[in-house]
Design an enzyme around this catalytic site. Sequence first.
Site, PDB file in Angstrom:
ATOM      1  N   CYS A 153      -3.717  -2.900   1.999  1.00 18.50           N
ATOM      2  CA  CYS A 153      -3.605  -1.534   1.482  1.00 18.50           C
ATOM      3  C   CYS A 153      -3.508  -1.530  -0.049  1.00 18.50           C
ATOM      4  O   CYS A 153      -4.497  -1.840  -0.706  1.00 18.50           O
ATOM      5  CB  CYS A 153      -2.418  -0.845   2.151  1.00 18.50           C
ATOM      6  SG  CYS A 153      -2.514   0.953   2.130  1.00 18.50           S
TER       7      CYS A 153
ATOM      8  N   HIS B 113      -2.869  -1.812   8.110  1.00 20.28           N
ATOM      9  CA  HIS B 113      -1.646  -2.608   8.008  1.00 20.28           C
ATOM     10  C   HIS B 113      -1.431  -3.481   9.235  1.00 20.28           C
ATOM     11  O   HIS B 113      -0.772  -3.070  10.199  1.00 20.28           O
ATOM     12  CB  HIS B 113      -0.443  -1.670   7.873  1.00 20.28           C
ATOM     13  CG  HIS B 113      -0.316  -1.005   6.549  1.00 20.28           C
ATOM     14  ND1 HIS B 113       0.474  -1.506   5.537  1.00 20.28           N
ATOM     15  CD2 HIS B 113      -0.890   0.117   6.066  1.00 20.28           C
ATOM     16  CE1 HIS B 113       0.394  -0.701   4.494  1.00 20.28           C
ATOM     17  NE2 HIS B 113      -0.428   0.292   4.771  1.00 20.28           N
TER      18      HIS B 113
ATOM     19  N   GLU C 237       0.567  -5.900   9.528  1.00 19.05           N
ATOM     20  CA  GLU C 237       1.995  -6.209   9.678  1.00 19.05           C
ATOM     21  C   GLU C 237       2.738  -5.100  10.419  1.00 19.05           C
ATOM     22  O   GLU C 237       3.898  -5.282  10.818  1.00 19.05           O
ATOM     23  CB  GLU C 237       2.626  -6.471   8.299  1.00 19.05           C
ATOM     24  CG  GLU C 237       3.016  -5.243   7.489  1.00 19.05           C
ATOM     25  CD  GLU C 237       1.844  -4.526   6.825  1.00 19.05           C
ATOM     26  OE1 GLU C 237       0.687  -4.815   7.174  1.00 19.05           O
ATOM     27  OE2 GLU C 237       2.098  -3.670   5.954  1.00 19.05           O
TER      28      GLU C 237
END
Lengths: 87, 238
Positions: free
Chosen positions: B95, B211, B213
Amino acid sequence: MASVGSPDSSEFEVVVQLKPEVLDPEARAIQETLARIGYDGVRSVQVSKRYILTVDDKSGQGAALVESVAREFLANPVSETFQVRKL
Amino acid sequence: MKRITATGVPRIGLIEFPGSNCDRDCADAFWRHFGIKLQPVWHTERVLPNLDAVLLPGGFSYGDYLRSGALAAHSPIMAAVKSFVASGGPALGICNGFQVLTESHLLPGALLRNQGRKFICKAVDLMAGSGESVYCRSLASRRLRVPIAHGEGRYHIDNDGLQRLRDNGQVAFRYVDQNGAATADANPNGALDNIAGIVSENGRVLGLMPHPERATDLLIGGSADGLAILESFLTSFM
């Protein structure tokens, strides 16, 4: 009109805008809203950013400095173009 | 999940800028699922510690002032990150991290304001592009569900650049629909060619807007597909 600052410095204006082939959703939003609220006759809107830089210019090096700042930092060459103007 | 033994734990630097806010999620994901402790590196450092890879997390570095990632790209640590990448070091930018990578010219192109002008926070489907990078090879034909959360995620590059990306197999991920097709409807932000992520020419630097994660645990968000992306990143240098 006398320029702001001392005889050793000059004011420059840098204007940065998106390249014409890049979609600017903000400009489009403004244009669409103008049409909707009754402002006929606005054919296009371009949104740009304007920076005023006061730089050392005792030896006339100001223009080159501003050009470099604009090219290397203020504008992203992938998507933007810029113009420099001494005020 | 893969657990790395103590002797072979990779050293991954986590670059933190003022305004980075996804660093903790990244650290949590790598620790809980891979047993790897990311090493935080503050942006004012001028030297990187001995590292195997570098990770640039998401967030709002410098408040997105000037352009997203533009000021962070000039943080003192970035000279060392550029040298690291230039000598073949692997890097992952998520990002805002992707934005920093493009502004640093470590990846080509730029991330512009979303076409719809809105900040978009939702799960999207991704598919790997065709190419020789570890991401394309290990994740081929697999639809991955990963969240995005961004206002400036519209990938842009000029025509020659896009052709180069395609010819070199540098498109890592595209936004796709339920059938795996990169349609306009599946494109959340107007990105060129539905591009969600790209790799560098040498394949060792990945930048992506979604994302991974945030998709490591079925309990949160309903998808653990992000682990596959993080695992590919680890595989790329281990």
